[in-house]
Design a protein around this motif. Structure first.
Motif, mmCIF file in Angstrom:
data_model
loop_
_atom_site.group_PDB
_atom_site.id
_atom_site.type_symbol
_atom_site.label_atom_id
_atom_site.label_comp_id
_atom_site.label_asym_id
_atom_site.label_seq_id
_atom_site.Cartn_x
_atom_site.Cartn_y
_atom_site.Cartn_z
ATOM 1 N N CYS A 40 19.599 60.072 -10.075
ATOM 2 C CA CYS A 40 20.766 59.807 -9.501
ATOM 3 C C CYS A 40 20.827 58.210 -8.981
ATOM 4 C CB CYS A 40 21.230 60.598 -8.580
ATOM 5 S SG CYS A 40 21.477 62.201 -9.158
ATOM 6 N N ARG A 68 26.672 68.806 -13.221
ATOM 7 C CA ARG A 68 27.351 67.566 -13.241
ATOM 8 C C ARG A 68 27.335 66.777 -14.391
ATOM 9 N NH1 ARG A 68 28.800 64.023 -8.921
ATOM 10 N NH2 ARG A 68 29.238 61.739 -9.511
ATOM 11 N N LYS A 104 29.376 68.610 -17.171
ATOM 12 C CA LYS A 104 30.744 68.459 -17.134
ATOM 13 C C LYS A 104 31.226 67.048 -17.345
ATOM 14 C CE LYS A 104 30.748 71.573 -13.532
ATOM 15 N NZ LYS A 104 30.243 71.501 -12.208
ATOM 16 N N PRO A 144 21.641 57.808 3.478
ATOM 17 C CA PRO A 144 22.502 57.671 4.779
ATOM 18 C C PRO A 144 22.515 59.025 5.380
ATOM 19 C CG PRO A 144 23.604 58.184 2.694
ATOM 20 C CD PRO A 144 22.040 58.102 2.253
ATOM 21 N N PHE A 153 24.166 70.794 0.561
ATOM 22 C CA PHE A 153 23.926 71.656 1.669
ATOM 23 C C PHE A 153 25.393 72.700 1.897
ATOM 24 C CE2 PHE A 153 20.514 70.231 4.181
ATOM 25 C CZ PHE A 153 20.079 68.909 3.407
ATOM 26 N N LEU A 154 26.532 72.173 1.271
ATOM 27 C CA LEU A 154 27.662 73.033 1.553
ATOM 28 C C LEU A 154 27.421 74.295 0.926
ATOM 29 C CD1 LEU A 154 30.403 70.423 1.197
ATOM 30 C CD2 LEU A 154 29.909 71.568 3.533
ATOM 31 N N ARG A 155 26.707 74.275 -0.389
ATOM 32 C CA ARG A 155 26.527 75.427 -1.192
ATOM 33 C C ARG A 155 25.681 76.303 -0.482
ATOM 34 N NH1 ARG A 155 27.176 76.201 -6.738
ATOM 35 N NH2 ARG A 155 28.740 74.732 -7.581
ATOM 36 N N ASN A 164 19.477 52.092 -10.984
ATOM 37 C CA ASN A 164 19.468 53.477 -11.424
ATOM 38 C C ASN A 164 18.228 53.068 -12.656
ATOM 39 O OD1 ASN A 164 19.363 55.538 -13.010
ATOM 40 N ND2 ASN A 164 21.685 55.392 -13.123
ATOM 41 N N LEU A 222 22.986 71.572 -9.495
ATOM 42 C CA LEU A 222 24.389 70.775 -9.405
ATOM 43 C C LEU A 222 24.175 69.687 -10.112
ATOM 44 C CD1 LEU A 222 24.809 70.962 -5.505
ATOM 45 C CD2 LEU A 222 26.126 72.070 -7.489
ATOM 46 N N LEU A 236 31.973 71.735 6.173
ATOM 47 C CA LEU A 236 31.403 73.215 6.206
ATOM 48 C C LEU A 236 32.408 73.843 7.317
ATOM 49 C CD1 LEU A 236 29.184 74.857 5.442
ATOM 50 C CD2 LEU A 236 28.069 74.104 7.814
ATOM 51 N N ARG A 249 35.538 63.978 -2.889
ATOM 52 C CA ARG A 249 35.542 63.700 -1.741
ATOM 53 C C ARG A 249 35.303 62.259 -1.338
ATOM 54 N NH1 ARG A 249 32.890 67.455 0.269
ATOM 55 N NH2 ARG A 249 32.300 68.407 -1.639
ATOM 56 N N LEU A 262 24.450 61.973 6.343
ATOM 57 C CA LEU A 262 25.691 62.487 5.759
ATOM 58 C C LEU A 262 25.975 63.907 6.626
ATOM 59 C CD1 LEU A 262 24.646 62.652 2.218
ATOM 60 C CD2 LEU A 262 26.368 60.996 3.146
ATOM 61 N N ILE A 270 29.216 66.595 6.149
ATOM 62 C CA ILE A 270 28.822 67.906 5.751
ATOM 63 C C ILE A 270 29.373 68.995 6.713
ATOM 64 C CG2 ILE A 270 26.858 69.503 5.094
ATOM 65 C CD1 ILE A 270 25.395 66.926 4.394
ATOM 66 N N ASP A 291 24.665 60.888 -2.879
ATOM 67 C CA ASP A 291 25.320 61.107 -1.679
ATOM 68 C C ASP A 291 26.061 62.269 -1.937
ATOM 69 O OD1 ASP A 291 26.287 57.750 -0.835
ATOM 70 O OD2 ASP A 291 24.270 58.682 -0.616
ATOM 71 N N ASP A 292 26.938 62.214 -2.934
ATOM 72 C CA ASP A 292 27.741 63.349 -3.413
ATOM 73 C C ASP A 292 26.940 64.709 -3.392
ATOM 74 O OD1 ASP A 292 30.079 61.585 -5.519
ATOM 75 O OD2 ASP A 292 29.986 61.891 -3.331
ATOM 76 N N ARG A 304 38.619 70.107 -6.583
ATOM 77 C CA ARG A 304 37.527 69.871 -7.695
ATOM 78 C C ARG A 304 37.443 70.988 -8.408
ATOM 79 N NH1 ARG A 304 32.537 67.642 -4.379
ATOM 80 N NH2 ARG A 304 31.867 67.203 -6.508
ATOM 81 N N THR A 325 24.158 65.648 -2.449
ATOM 82 C CA THR A 325 23.556 65.875 -1.245
ATOM 83 C C THR A 325 24.506 66.680 -0.550
ATOM 84 O OG1 THR A 325 21.978 63.942 -1.247
ATOM 85 C CG2 THR A 325 22.086 65.082 0.817
ATOM 86 N N GLN A 326 25.552 66.340 -0.250
ATOM 87 C CA GLN A 326 26.521 66.834 0.439
ATOM 88 C C GLN A 326 26.884 68.259 -0.099
ATOM 89 O OE1 GLN A 326 30.018 64.458 1.897
ATOM 90 N NE2 GLN A 326 28.859 62.732 1.267
ATOM 91 N N GLU A 327 26.973 68.256 -1.373
ATOM 92 C CA GLU A 327 27.449 69.589 -2.070
ATOM 93 C C GLU A 327 26.261 70.460 -1.846
ATOM 94 O OE1 GLU A 327 30.458 69.945 -3.098
ATOM 95 O OE2 GLU A 327 29.855 71.822 -3.499
#
Lengths: 738, 231
Positions: free
Chosen positions: B85, B130, B133, A46, B98-100, A5, B126, A56, A213, A48, A52, B91-92, A94, B94-96
Motif C-alpha cells: 500500500c 479494496r 472493488k 502517522p 481498527f473501526l471494524r 510504492n 480489507l 468510533l 473520510r 491516527l 479513529i 492510513d485509510d 461509502r 489502518t483506520q478502517e
C-alpha cells in the motif's frame, strides 16, 4: 504519487527471484522496501488515534442516499481547535464498506429524499439560467483554436491568440494578457464554459458527493510539527477562512501592480538594471569589491552555465543573449536552471528521463516559446513532459514539491509555515500552505501502471488535516489562497482557486510568476534569491532600490513574454556578477582579518556587492570532517575526499575555468569555515531557547524537511567541545548550505 | 506453532463451538499443534469457554480502545505498507481496520500478540476487498506467508519499531554509493537509469548494487533483532 510504492514498474522485478513459488522472497522484498521508504523517505506511520476514536464515538452513520441528504451532511468549521462534526457527506457515503449498526429513520429518509430532489432541480435550473444571466452587454467573442471560442470583457484588454499568429502580439501594447484567452495547446479539450464551471463548482460543493473520510496528510513524521517557538506571539487564525482575501497593498510587498511597460531594447534595460543595483549599494552604504577581469568573468559565466562563454559574449547583455540562443547553450542553461529550482544539486541528477523536459525549457531560453504558457501546460498535464516536470520537482517528497512550486510560480516562501503562520513576514499562513499541498496531492496521482494522472478540475476534493504547533488538528480544503496570486488586471481576484486548471490559468502573464522566476534565476547566478526572506541569514538588506530591481526585472520578463534567455542575460551581465571575493574572505586572509572586516565583507556579499565563492562547494562530508576535526573528533572520509581536507588553506587563487581550460582550482574544505562571528546567523533565533530547536529551524530554512544526521552529529560534537552557541549556529548553517 | 496459528488458537472460542471443533479436527491444525491428535495438545484440553490465558503468549489486561490503537496502529500501518500500500491507502485501511475490530460486539482481547494477528488479518481482508472493488489485479501473498514475514521483521515487537531502528543503524554499514542509490530510489523516486547516471554505472549495475545493499540490510537487521531476543 506513489513513488515509494513497491509496485512501481521500474522496480517491480528488482528483487524478484525466479523459483519463488511461495512468494516469500518477493514479499520479503516488499517488506524491506516498505521499511526503507519509512527510513529514507520519512514516510513513517502517522498517529491516527484521534480520527479513529472520533469515528468510533461518532453517531451512527447513514449510508448512501441517506448520508447524502442528511441535515448533518454539511461540514462545520473548526473553531478554536475544537473539532466539530466532520463533513459527513465526505466521510459517510461509502456503500462499499459495510458499516454495521446503521440505524434508519423513516421520517428522516422522506425529508432527505425531498431535499435531494429539490437540490437536483435547483441545479438544473441554475445550469439553464446562469449562462444567459452572465453575459455582459457588448461582450465579444474571439475565435481562437477550433472548439475554443472565448469571450473577453470589452473593458479589459483584448488579447489575441499567439498560436494563430495574429498580429498585434501580446505585449508591445503594454497590456498584461488575460489568462482567460490562453491559447489551447496540444489540441486538448477547450476551456470550460461558465456553465461547466458552475456545474463543476456545484459538484465540488454538493454534500451529496460520496467520498471517503478525510485523508490524513503526513506532516508530523519528521517531528517538525512538534516545534514550539517560545516568546513570540503566534498569529494562529481561529477558524477556517471562508471569506475572500484581497491582495495585500503593503508597499514593500505589493507586487500586484507592476508597472506595465513596452519591451525596451535589451542593452537599455541592462544599463538601467546596473544603475539600480549601484543605487542600492549606495543606499545601504556598501562598497562593492573590485570587478573581475573580462577573462575571469567569462570563466565564471562558463562555470555557472556549464558551457563555454567567451569574453566578448560576456561583455554585453545583447551578446550574451545571442549566445544563449545557441542550441547547446540553451540546453545547458535549462539544465542548470532546472537542477536549481528542483534542488537536485547538479545537472547529472536530473537523469535522462528529464531530457525532454530540459529541451522544452531550453526552447523558452531561446525565446521560441513563452515560459508562462509552457508552465501552464506542464502544470495541467497537457505537455508530454508534465510527468517529468512533477517528478523532478518532487525531490524530497510532496511537502518539498509544494514548497518549490509555491516559490517558483507565485514567489511565495512557505518554508516557515509548515508548522505555524509566518512570524516575521506576515504574508503567509500555515493554513494556505497546507491547502496548496492538498491541492497538489489530490490533483496528481499515479495510475496502476505507473503513469501520472491529472485531475485538473478536482471535482471531488477531500478535506485534509494538518497539525498546528500546539498539537491541535485543523481541517483544510484544497486550494490556492488569493493573496498568493497577486491580481490579474482584467479579472477580479477570486476568493481562492480550487483546482489545477484555475491555478494554472492564472499563471499566464502573472506578475507573481515573473517574480518567482526572477528570484530563481538570480539564485542560479548568485546562490541566493534576489529578495530573500527576512528570516534568512544571508538575505540582502531590504531597500526600495532592491524592490525596484526585482520589479524591473519581473516587468521586463512579462513584457518579453517570459523570455527566460533574455532574463538570464540581464542578470548574468549585471554588476553584481562581476564582483571579486573581498580580501578578508580570501583563502589565507580570513585568519588574519578582524571580525569587523569579516563582517563588513560578509555584508557586502549579502548585498551582492562581493562574491564569496564560485567554485563548486566541497561536499557535506568534507565540511562535517572540518567541524569534527576542529572539535577534536576524527572522521573517516570516503576515499577520494581525504586529500582535499587539509590543515592549511591553499593560497591558489586561480579561478575554475570552463571546458576550454581544464585547470581547476583545488579548493580547501576549510576556506570559508566560520571561525569568528558576532551574534547568531539571524536574530530571530534568539526567540527559540533550545539549541536543538534552533538547529532544526536552520534546517527548515535551508529547505530541508528535517535536520540531517550530519548536522546533528556536528552539533553534538561542537557542544562537547564547548563551542559558543553563536559560532555553533553559524557552523551548522555553513554545513547546511548547498 | 507459528505466531499466527497461536493467535488463531487463542481465538477459537470466538468462532463458536461448532467452528472450533471443526478447525481442531483439520489436518492443518493438527500439524500446527505439533501433535498427531488435537486432543493431545495442551490447548485442546482447554474446555470451551474456559480459555487458559497462560496458554496464549503475552496474556495481559484488556486495553481501552485508545490504548489499543496506540499500541497497534504503527504495526498495522507498517504491515499494510509491507503489503504494497502507498502511505495514504495505509492510513485509510489502518483506520478502517481498527473501526471494524472495535465495533465488533464479540471482539475480545486475549493478549497483545493475538490482537495484533487479528488486526493484521482484518487489514489484509480489507485490502483484498479494496482491490476487488477498484478492479485491481494485484498479487498479495497468502496470509500465512505474510505473517511469517512479519514475524521475521517484527517478531515480538508488535509495532516494528525495533526493526526500524535496527535498519537505521544498519544503513551506516553500507558504502556511500549504496546509500546514495537507496536514497535516490526511496527518497527521491529516481529511476534506475537516473541512479546509474548519478553513480556512473549502468542501470543494471544500479539494480545489482541496490539488491546487494538490501540483502546486506536484511541480514544486518535480522541479526540485530535476534540479538535483542525479540525473535
Amino acid at each position: 504519487m506513489n513513488r515509494s510504492n513497491s509496485n512501481d514498474t521500474d522496480f517491480r522485478n528488482d528483487g524478484a527471484d525466479d523459483g519463488d513459488p511461495a512468494g516469500l522472497e518477493s514479499n520479503q522484498e516488499l517488506a524491506i522496501d516498505a521499511l526503507l521508504s519509512e527510513v529514507l523517505a520519512g514516510q513513517g506511520p502517522p498517529d491516527l488515534s484521534r480520527q479513529i476514536l472520533y469515528e468510533l464515538n461518532a453517531p451512527p452513520r447513514l449510508t448512501g442516499v441517506e448520508a447524502a441528504i442528511s441535515p448533518d451532511a454539511i461540514s462545520a468549521p473548526i473553531v478554536d481547535g475544537v473539532d466539530r462534526q466532520p463533513d459527513q457527506g465526505h466521510a459517510s457515503a461509502r456503500p462499499s464498506i459495510d458499516i454495521p449498526s446503521a440505524r434508519r429513520n423513516g421520517r428522516r429518509t422522506w425529508i432527505g429524499f425531498v431535499s435531494a430532489v429539490a437540490a437536483v432541480a435547483a441545479t438544473i435550473l441554475l445550469m439553464v439560467w446562469w449562462p444567459r444571466a452572465s453575459e455582459v452587454p457588448g461582450q465579444q467573442r474571439i475565435a481562437g483554436a477550433p472548439g475554443s471560442e472565448r469571450s473577453v470583457d470589452p473593458s479589459g484588454t483584448a488579447a489575441v491568440d499567439v498560436a494563430d499568429g495574429q498580429p498585434g502580439g501580446r505585449s508591445l501594447a503594454g497590456a498584461i494578457r488575460t489568462p482567460a484567452v490562453a491559447p489551447e495547446p496540444h489540441g486538448v479539450r477547450p476551456e470550460p464554459t461558465v456553465a461547466e464551471a458552475v456545474a463543476s463548482a456545484d459538484a465540488t460543493q454538493s454534500p451529496s458527493t460520496p467520498e471517503k473520510r478525510p485523508e490524513t496528510l503526513d506532516p508530523a513524521s519528521d517531528a517538525s510539527a512538534a516545534d514550539r517557538v517560545q516568546g513570540v506571539a503566534m498569529a494562529v487564525s481561529p477558524s477556517i477562512d471562508l471569506t475572500p482575501r484581497l491582495p495585500t497593498t503593503d508597499s514593500e510587498t505589493d507586487t500586484a501592480s507592476l508597472p506595465t511597460s513596452e519591451l525596451q531594447p535589451l542593452d537599455r534595460v541592462a544599463s538601467q538594471t546596473a544603475k539600480t543595483i549601484e543605487s542600492y549599494w549606495k543606499s545601504i552604504d556598501v562598497t562593492p569589491s573590485l570587478a573581475l577581469s573580462g577573462e575571469d568573468l567569462a570563466a565564471r559565466l562558463s562555470a555557472v552555465f556549464q558551457v563555454e562563454i567567451t569574453r566578448q559574449q560576456s561583455e554585453s547583455a545583447e551578446a550574451l543573449r545571442g549566445r544563449i540562443r545557441d542550441q547547446d547553450a540553451s540546453i545547458q542553461l535549462a539544465s542548470v536552471w532546472l537542477a536549481g529550482v528542483s534542488d537536485r544539486g547538479n545537472v547529472r541528477r536530473l537523469g535522462e528521463s528529464a531530457d525532454g523536459l530540459v529541451a522544452e525549457i531550453a526552447s523558452c531560453f531561446r525565446g521560441q516559446r513563452p515560459f508562462d504558457q509552457t508552465l501552464r501546460e506542464l502544470t495541467l498535464g497537457q505537455n508530454p513532459h508534465s510527468a517529468a516536470w512533477y517528478q523532478v520537482m518532487s525531490t524530497g517528497g510532496e511537502a518539498a514539491m509544494s514548497q518549490r512550486l509555491a516559490a517558483l510560480t507565485m514567489g511565495a516562501d512557505t518554508r516557515c509555515v509548515r508548522c505555524h503562520d509566518a512570524k516575521i513576514d506576515g504574508r503567509y499562513r500555515q493554513h494556505d500552505r497546507w491547502a496548496f499541498q492538498a491541492l497538489l496531492q489530490q490533483s496528481i496521482n499515479r495510475s496502476q501502471d505507473g503513469r501520472m494522472q491529472f485531475d485538473v478540475d478536482l471535482v471531488r476534493p477531500r478535506p485534509a488535516f494538518y497539525d498546528l504547533a500546539d498539537g491541535r488538528r485543523r481541517m483544510v480544503e484544497p486550494g490556492v489562497a488569493a493573496d498568493w496570486l497577486g491580481s490579474a488586471k482584467t479579472l477580479p481576484p477570486p476568493a481562492r482557486l480550487t483546482n489545477l486548471r484555475q491555478w494554472s490559468d492564472r499563471l499566464i502573464g502573472s506578475d507573481r510568476l515573473a517574480i518567482g522566476i526572477v528570484n530563481s534565476m538570480w539564485r542560479m547566478m548568485h546562490g541566493r534569491p534576489l529578495r530573500g526572506s527576512v528570516a534568512d541569514p544571508n538575505t540582502a538588506a531590504f531597500d526600495d532600490a532592491l524592490v525596484r530591481l526585482e520589479q524591473d526585472l519581473a516587468s521586463d520578463l512579462v513584457a518579453s513574454d517570459f523570455d527566460l534567455g533574455r532574463l538570464a542575460s540581464l542578470i548574468a551581465t549585471s554588476p553584481s556578477v562581476r564582483r571579486s571575493v573581498p580580501k578578508p574572505l580570501q583563502a589565507g586572509e580570513i585568519l588574519m582579518a578582524s571580525v569587523s572586516d569579516i563582517e563588513a565583507a560578509r555584508r557586502a556579499v549579502r548585498a551582492f556587492a562581493a562574491s564569496d565563492h564560485w567554485e563548486p562547494r566541497v561536499s557535506q562530508n568534507q565540511r562535517l570532517a572540518v567541524i569534527l576535526k576542529d572539535a577534536g573528533k576524527a572522521m573517516s572520509l570516503p576515499s577520494g575526499e581525504e586529500d582535499t581536507l587539509l590543515a592549511q588553506p591553499i593560497l591558489d587563487t586561480k579561478v575554475r575555468r570552463g571546458p576550454r581550460d581544464g585547470e581547476i582550482r583545488r579548493r580547501d574544505a576549510g576556506d570559508d569555515f566560520p571561525r569568528r562571528v558576532d551574534g547568531p546567523p539571524v536574530q530571530w533565533l534568539l526567540a527559540i531557547p533550545e539549541l536543538d530547536r534552533q538547529v532544526d529551524h536552520l534546517s527548515y530554512l535551508a529547505g530541508r524537511q528535517q535536520t540531517p544526521k550530519a548536522v546533528v552529529e556536528a552539533t553534538k560534537a561542537m557542544q562537547g567541545a564547548g563551542v559558543s552557541r553563536d559560532l555553533l549556529l553559524h557552523r551548522a548553517w555553513w554545513l547546511l548550505a548547498e | 506453532m507459528t505466531t499466527w496459528s497461536r493467535d488463531l488458537d487463542c481465538h477459537l472460542d470466538d468462532f463458536g463451538s461448532e467452528a472450533r471443533d471443526r478447525y481442531r479436527q483439520t489436518d492443518w491444525f493438527v500439524a500446527q499443534s505439533g501433535n498427531n491428535s488435537s486432543h493431545e495438545s495442551g490447548i485442546s484440553n482447554t474446555k470451551p469457554g474456559s480459555r487458559d490465558p497462560s496458554s496464549c503468549a503475552d496474556a495481559g489486561v484488556e486495553l481501552s480502545p485508545a490504548e489499543l490503537i496506540e499500541k497497534h496502529q504503527r504495526g498495522i500501518w507498517r504491515y499494510l505498507r509491507m503489503l504494497g500500500c502507498d502511505a495514504s491507502t495505509a492510513d485509510d485501511l489502518t483506520q478502517e481496520t481498527f473501526l471494524r475490530v472495535l465495533r465488533r460486539d464479540n471482539f475480545v482481547q486475549h493478549n497483545d500478540t493475538a490482537t495484533a494477528g487479528y488486526l493484521r488479518r482484518t487489514a489484509y481482508n480489507l485490502l483484498v476487498s479494496r482491490h476487488r472493488k477498484l478492479g485491481k489485479v494485484r498479487t498479495v501473498g497468502e496470509p500465512a506467508v505474510l505473517d511469517e514475514i512479519w514475524d521475521r521483521w517484527a517478531g515480538k515487537d508488535l509495532a516494528g519499531d525495533i526493526a526500524i531502528e535496527s535498519l537505521k543503524e544498519c544503513l551506516g554499514g553500507l558504502t556511500e554509493r549504496a546509500r546514495t542509490a537507496l536514497r535516490m530510489r526511496f527518497a527521491e523516486g529516481a529511476s534506475r537509469v537516473e541512479i546509474g547516471d548519478a553513480l556512473g554505472i549502468t542501470d543494471h549495475g544500479a539494480r545489482n548494487l541496490m539488491q546487494r545493499a538490501k540483502a546486506q540490510l536484511r541480514e544486518c537487521v535480522q541479526e540485530r533483532l535476534h540479538q535483542t531476543n525479540i525473535q
